[in-house]
Design a protein around this motif. Sequence first.
Motif, PDB file in Angstrom:
ATOM      1  N   ARG A   1       6.225   3.601  -2.068  1.00  0.00           N
ATOM      2  CA  ARG A   1       6.950   4.482  -1.156  1.00  0.00           C
ATOM      3  C   ARG A   1       8.439   4.189  -1.249  1.00  0.00           C
ATOM      4  NH1 ARG A   1       8.624   4.094   4.373  1.00  0.00           N
ATOM      5  NH2 ARG A   1       8.407   6.061   5.467  1.00  0.00           N
ATOM      6  N   GLY A   2       8.774   2.888  -1.266  1.00  0.00           N
ATOM      7  CA  GLY A   2      10.177   2.509  -1.369  1.00  0.00           C
ATOM      8  C   GLY A   2      10.771   2.906  -2.708  1.00  0.00           C
ATOM      9  N   LEU A   3       9.987   2.732  -3.765  1.00  0.00           N
ATOM     10  CA  LEU A   3      10.531   3.002  -5.094  1.00  0.00           C
ATOM     11  C   LEU A   3      10.690   4.492  -5.348  1.00  0.00           C
ATOM     12  CD1 LEU A   3       8.543   0.468  -7.329  1.00  0.00           C
ATOM     13  CD2 LEU A   3      10.893   0.287  -6.568  1.00  0.00           C
ATOM     14  N   TYR A   4       9.649   5.274  -5.020  1.00  0.00           N
ATOM     15  CA  TYR A   4       9.646   6.677  -5.434  1.00  0.00           C
ATOM     16  C   TYR A   4       9.934   7.641  -4.288  1.00  0.00           C
ATOM     17  CZ  TYR A   4       7.261   4.909  -9.615  1.00  0.00           C
ATOM     18  OH  TYR A   4       6.929   4.240 -10.749  1.00  0.00           O
ATOM     19  N   GLY A   5      10.035   7.144  -3.085  1.00  0.00           N
ATOM     20  CA  GLY A   5      10.276   8.042  -1.961  1.00  0.00           C
ATOM     21  C   GLY A   5       8.986   8.372  -1.243  1.00  0.00           C
TER      22      GLY A   5
ATOM     23  N   PHE B   1       6.655  11.542 -12.935  1.00  0.00           N
ATOM     24  CA  PHE B   1       8.042  11.706 -13.376  1.00  0.00           C
ATOM     25  C   PHE B   1       8.092  12.106 -14.849  1.00  0.00           C
ATOM     26  CE2 PHE B   1       8.171   8.904  -9.716  1.00  0.00           C
ATOM     27  CZ  PHE B   1       9.061   9.601  -8.925  1.00  0.00           C
TER      28      PHE B   1
ATOM     29  N   PHE C   1       0.368   7.575  -0.265  1.00  0.00           N
ATOM     30  CA  PHE C   1      -0.820   7.242   0.523  1.00  0.00           C
ATOM     31  C   PHE C   1      -2.086   7.841  -0.100  1.00  0.00           C
ATOM     32  CE2 PHE C   1      -3.188   7.084   4.635  1.00  0.00           C
ATOM     33  CZ  PHE C   1      -2.986   5.743   4.868  1.00  0.00           C
TER      34      PHE C   1
ATOM     35  N   TYR D   1       3.485   0.607   0.153  1.00  0.00           N
ATOM     36  CA  TYR D   1       4.845   0.744   0.654  1.00  0.00           C
ATOM     37  C   TYR D   1       5.868   0.365  -0.401  1.00  0.00           C
ATOM     38  CZ  TYR D   1       3.159   2.450   4.943  1.00  0.00           C
ATOM     39  OH  TYR D   1       2.590   3.280   5.863  1.00  0.00           O
ATOM     40  N   MET D   2       5.448  -0.400  -1.411  1.00  0.00           N
ATOM     41  CA  MET D   2       6.364  -0.637  -2.514  1.00  0.00           C
ATOM     42  C   MET D   2       6.611   0.682  -3.257  1.00  0.00           C
ATOM     43  SD  MET D   2       6.014  -3.289  -5.654  1.00  0.00           S
ATOM     44  CE  MET D   2       5.329  -2.256  -6.914  1.00  0.00           C
TER      45      MET D   2
ATOM     46  N   PHE E   1      -5.539   5.802  -0.563  1.00  0.00           N
ATOM     47  CA  PHE E   1      -6.273   5.094   0.494  1.00  0.00           C
ATOM     48  C   PHE E   1      -7.648   5.705   0.757  1.00  0.00           C
ATOM     49  CE2 PHE E   1      -7.068   3.790   4.884  1.00  0.00           C
ATOM     50  CZ  PHE E   1      -6.913   2.430   4.740  1.00  0.00           C
TER      51      PHE E   1
END
Lengths: 353, 562
Positions: free
Chosen positions: A162-166, A93, A269, A159-160, A272
């Motif tokens: 993922r939730g925060l940034y899309g 960002f 992801f 997934y945190m 991983f």
Amino acid sequence: MFQRWKESITPTDIVMWLIGGTLLLMVIWGSVATLVAGKYTGRHWIDFVIFGLAQGSIYALIATGYTMVYGVLRMINFAHGEVFMSGPYTAYFVAAAMYRSDFLDKHPFTALFVIFVVAMAISTMIAYFLEKIAYRPLRGAPRLIPLITAIGASFFLQYMFRGLYGSGFQAYPVIKIFEGAWVIFGIRILKFQLVVIVAAILLMAALYSFIMLTRAGKAIRAVSEDKEASSLMGINVDGMISTTFIIGGMAAGAAGVLYALMFKQVHFFMGFIPGIKAFTAAVLGGIGNIPGAMLGGIFLGLIESVGPSLFLDGLGIPAPYQLKDAIAFTMLVLVLIFRPMGIMGERLAAKKA
Amino acid sequence: MTQTRSLWEHGVKTGIIGGVAVLVIALVGMVESFHRRDIIAEVITMGQVLLLIGGVFIGYIAAKRTGSDESLAPGLNAVIGSSVTGGFLAFLVIVGRLINLRAVLVNASPMLYKLLTLGHKGVAGIFIILLIGMGCGVFAAALFYLPRLTRRVIILSLSSMIIAGVLQDLIRPVIAAWGPVAVVSEWLFTGNGLTVSGSISIVILIAVVMTAWALKGQDIKSGYGNLSGGSQRGIKISAFFMLAVVLLALPHILGLFLSEVLTIVGLYVLLGLGLNIVVGYAGMLDLGYVAFFAIGSYVTAVLTSPELGFFSLTFWQALPFAVVLGIFFGVLLGIPVLKMRGDYLAIATLGFGEIIRILVLSDFLRPWLGGAQGAGKIPKAAIMGYQFITPQQIYYLILAGCILVVFISLRLKGSRLGRAWMAMREDEDVAQAMGINLVATKLLAFATGAGFSALSGAIFASKLGSVYPHSFNVIISINILCLIIVGGMGSIPGVIVGAAALVGLPELLREFAEYRLLVYGAALVAMMILRPEGLWPEVRHKMELHAEEENNIGEPEPSTAT
């Protein structure tokens, strides 16, 4: 002598040698066939090697984090791949903002420095709190428990973010001065690949000298040697474990930026698979051994980049590049089976087992 | 000065941790998407309940952690803790209104702020957040000071109401299908949630039942204990019989959609019981377990699918091959990892799982397995003309599989082999010294687990009618691992509870599905730290973990600085 040797062989050993031998034969057969067919020229091979070096030096940087944590805690920090992801994803960002305001093109080095600082800070923070919240309460628990915790932490962090940034892929802005290629000694090298290799080598040198030359580095080495004895010598063991996570996090954050420069995208992801590969690299080099992890990373990167074309193409396998991850994982399994102490890990092997 | 500081220190610290946690919950989008489901229609939504529970929980923890002798200190800390948490949310709203956070944090939407401030603009909204935070703290403090029994009754009755609201999709059709009882459903539920009168009556009902049980429960238990052996057995048999009837009638009670959910849960029970043998009984952490599921599915597909065109066996002809090949691969992949332990084993098996998935996905094996497009037209199973096509029919197939596997697991647990596995789980070297053949014991664990998994895979292939490599992601392995750990490692009822909770719930709560791995991850960490034996622990495993705690009691508690 021979008699005793014969007695110690079990049927499972024979099966393993058969598997290993078959794979070795396939590799040799494939390589010979590929080279005889001459589908790839010298230029191709050089490109593969340089790509492999760049990728491998990123693996090497991540692997040092794994190996240091294993040294002090004897656990696999499964969430290290997410530490690696968190930095560059957050720095994206910043990078995108600088790209929009043209700062990135006008002052590329300052901009890159800012990106590195942000990424390393975030990765370090995540690594530090990961240890403090998830791993510290589990000191002395049975071995499976910290590992399961680490797996949980890994998915939580993925997934945190993922939730925060899309959940989409974010394209990293391209830094113009690193586009194109240099010709060095008649070899054409893509600029960003060379930058990645040089930056990774500098970072690894800095990290290694920190571990070998400073007082804190010495303390970390002492803790990985023997926790109780070092706490008797007045070393703050918990503090050193935190320091280890901080250094590992910094290396991972920097590696993440290099990864983003190379592949030009970030995703929740993305940590991983590189994480597992870096673990492979750490095992390859002998887990707990820092130079080993660096060598292992570079070796793995090379195998992954050269391997599909060299081993598999000759065997007549279509689209061999799809199988590059399979090669990496096969390497992992083979090393774990045949040489769990790694290339340089004699010292630790006795302690493990 | 120092006295006052230590008085509210715990409150502030807990409040900061809680505030960060609540911020994360809000910013990952959980609050907003849970807001779409009402608990009590038009009154309160699941998102709001989530935040309130968070606030009260933080206050309660803050109160509990206060070690002070002052009787007012815990209450004070509870209020401070919850207020600090509220302060974090207020801060989010202020910052969010000043600058556009959405460029970075995709879920920091105006909708979220509106939800947090209950639709009030400006300073009033901020005050409302702080006030609600303080209210949570007061409630937590009240809970803390109440006697134990009252506290339990309040918590349980309120949570049953919340659960009733959350599970409305499950409860409503079930009640509605029962003719005369359907009136209850109309009275309890309206629109998108509970009615006000319905929720109050649930709270009262549960409170009364709980109080009665707390006062009389002991008598009933001892009364059962005093019954003769014959009548105890009679009660057990009739309970078992009722369970059987309920299991058989379940798909007809629940209807099509819920039966579909049940079949998915059933498949995970099969998988979980298999992994339970490897991880729970034998203590070998296998992260590549999905590979055997994939093998079971693909063997079935290759043998039956006319699309691939090798064989066209029926499901029942293919099933033995699937299971046997699954077992074969279990042994084959087990041999190389025989000498590994703990974390090395986990990573090696993870590698195997990925290798299998990559191979299946590759163009290399495409002529045989169908590559990324997978393989379709897998025939449904049939017995003497009865076809297992709809979820309600497939349920019986899966139920039969589950019963078989539960039976095998139960029998294995007490057997010589089962005890050998558990001995190996506790200490490999000692087990070997006691004369256990480690190679055979380990391979049998891998083989059994792989066999169950392949069975599940075969049923899965027939249920879906097609197989794709993407169904066999590493995430599946992690899901299965989560459900046996949450349920309790080594415990058969634990696997079933875990599968129902971790697989069934997200299917029922669409809002939740997106966050399931987030919650699973957090649950794994929390379980390992707080309750490593799981929700429904296996007796022996629990005893072992407790023995460890007893050994540790002599040592001082490690200070948690945060």
